[in-house]
Design an enzyme around this catalytic site. Sequence first.
Site, short mmCIF file in Angstrom:
data_model
loop_
_atom_site.label_atom_id
_atom_site.label_comp_id
_atom_site.label_asym_id
_atom_site.label_seq_id
_atom_site.Cartn_x
_atom_site.Cartn_y
_atom_site.Cartn_z
N LEU A 155 68.89 57.32 79.06
CA LEU A 155 69.20 57.05 77.65
C LEU A 155 70.64 56.54 77.54
O LEU A 155 71.53 57.22 77.04
CB LEU A 155 68.99 58.29 76.79
CG LEU A 155 68.85 58.00 75.29
CD1 LEU A 155 67.48 57.41 74.97
CD2 LEU A 155 69.07 59.25 74.45
N GLY A 156 70.83 55.32 78.03
CA GLY A 156 72.15 54.67 77.90
C GLY A 156 72.13 53.71 76.73
O GLY A 156 71.42 53.94 75.76
N ILE A 158 70.93 50.63 76.40
CA ILE A 158 69.62 50.00 76.16
C ILE A 158 68.58 51.06 75.78
O ILE A 158 67.83 50.89 74.81
CB ILE A 158 69.17 49.20 77.40
CG1 ILE A 158 70.14 48.01 77.63
CG2 ILE A 158 67.74 48.68 77.24
CD1 ILE A 158 69.97 47.30 78.96
N ARG A 238 66.16 48.05 87.10
CA ARG A 238 66.35 47.30 88.34
C ARG A 238 65.15 47.58 89.22
O ARG A 238 64.61 48.70 89.22
CB ARG A 238 67.63 47.75 89.07
CG ARG A 238 68.92 47.21 88.47
CD ARG A 238 69.08 45.70 88.75
NE ARG A 238 70.28 45.14 88.14
CZ ARG A 238 70.32 44.49 86.98
NH1 ARG A 238 69.23 44.33 86.27
NH2 ARG A 238 71.46 43.98 86.55
N GLU A 267 63.56 39.62 94.51
CA GLU A 267 63.41 38.54 93.53
C GLU A 267 63.93 37.24 94.17
O GLU A 267 64.88 37.30 94.95
CB GLU A 267 64.23 38.87 92.27
CG GLU A 267 63.73 40.13 91.57
CD GLU A 267 64.59 40.54 90.36
OE1 GLU A 267 65.50 39.79 89.99
OE2 GLU A 267 64.34 41.62 89.83
N HIS A 286 62.68 38.50 85.40
CA HIS A 286 64.02 39.02 85.11
C HIS A 286 64.66 38.28 83.92
O HIS A 286 65.77 37.74 84.03
CB HIS A 286 64.91 38.91 86.36
CG HIS A 286 66.05 39.88 86.35
ND1 HIS A 286 66.55 40.45 87.49
CD2 HIS A 286 66.79 40.38 85.32
CE1 HIS A 286 67.56 41.26 87.18
NE2 HIS A 286 67.71 41.22 85.86
N ILE A 287 63.94 38.29 82.80
CA ILE A 287 64.41 37.52 81.64
C ILE A 287 64.71 38.40 80.43
O ILE A 287 64.85 37.90 79.32
CB ILE A 287 63.40 36.42 81.22
CG1 ILE A 287 61.99 37.01 81.03
CG2 ILE A 287 63.39 35.28 82.23
CD1 ILE A 287 61.00 36.06 80.38
N ALA A 288 64.80 39.72 80.64
CA ALA A 288 64.99 40.61 79.49
C ALA A 288 66.24 40.27 78.68
O ALA A 288 66.28 40.47 77.47
CB ALA A 288 65.03 42.06 79.95
#
Length: 334
Positions: A155-156, A158, A238, A267, A286-288
Amino acid sequence: MKPKIVVLHDLKFPVLDELKKYANVVELKKDYPLQGEELIKSAVDADGIICLLTDKFTKEVIENLQSVKIISTVSAGYDHIDLEEATKKGIYVFNAADPLTISVAEFAFALMLSVARRVVEGDKLIREGNWKSGWSLTFMLGRELKGKTLGIVGLGKIGKEIAKRAKCFGMNVIYYSRTRKLDFEEEYKVTFKDFQSVLSESDFLILSVSLTPETKNMIGKRELSLMKKDAFLINISRGAVVDEEALIEALKNKVIAGAALDVFQKEPVNRSNVLVSFENVVLTPHIASATVEARKGMAELAVKNMLQALQGVVNEDCLVNREVLKIRKLNKII
Ligand code: NAP
């Protein structure tokens, strides 16, 4: 004389005007990652460098950057920079993480809804000419988010934005993190649970932890076996946080209902990765954080960090090698 700032790549957004007033800004606009001799030559006489995640600041490169005092990267990650060497040389290293928080949190919902509502599967069905049955009561049934339990691991920045949005979807939010966030729990009505309970109680499990030696392979065979059979795993953190082989086995054996992944152990992912064979797995490259808003914000912040540093001001929120504060004082040079 104005300090020299080398910008290794085209930053794609008009963010350099203010910096140009105070510094001699050299834009190299390289369209490939820099490393080794070429990187040294490009920046050897610079006071500061603005770089991307793909440029490789190894020990050897940093040793040779004689006049560099500041490296500002247009990225959240900084594992492309040998921080130990940079610190030893008194180089201040800044990252630009905050501007991508919302984009990544929103993307977690894109993934969660895609896998729960079979969006990608449906799209593929039509494109491949296989939509033959028309509408029926039981055609391509998915799951609602409302009333389901969302477990957040990490819970950081993001994770918190995901939790806030999940409440709007009517989800029950539980989380596991290294430290409890009592104020956040109180304000957003989320519940802290031990790791095992989060695994076993979640209908959707989102991974938003940082990758550290402790979180590497945090989700493996045992953890997957504790999840509900109809639960979905979503990873936006990750790739190495998940033991991919164990996940593949779990999907093959229907230990969980499906997964949605933006990050992978290796990747880019190609078709030899078994994950591409599962219909109940949504894969994105990896497009978040890939939004105009996030990328512009990151470029702006990286330039701001550089400008402030030249003014002798350290943006401590973005300083990634805090020990450097003890090695060298950042002098005002503009
Ligand atoms: P953050 O604010 O640093 O949050 C990370 C959280 O992980 C922290 O809350 C931390 O816990 C928790 N954590 C660390 N070690 C842990 C452990 N051993 N056990 C439990 N929790 C642990 O970072 P963020 O900005 O939210 O980013 C979260 C993740 O998203 C990172 O992995 C980042 O690399 C990734 N990310 C991915 C993309 C993408 O494109 N897919 C983009 C940006 C970021 P405490 O706070 O409780 O100590």
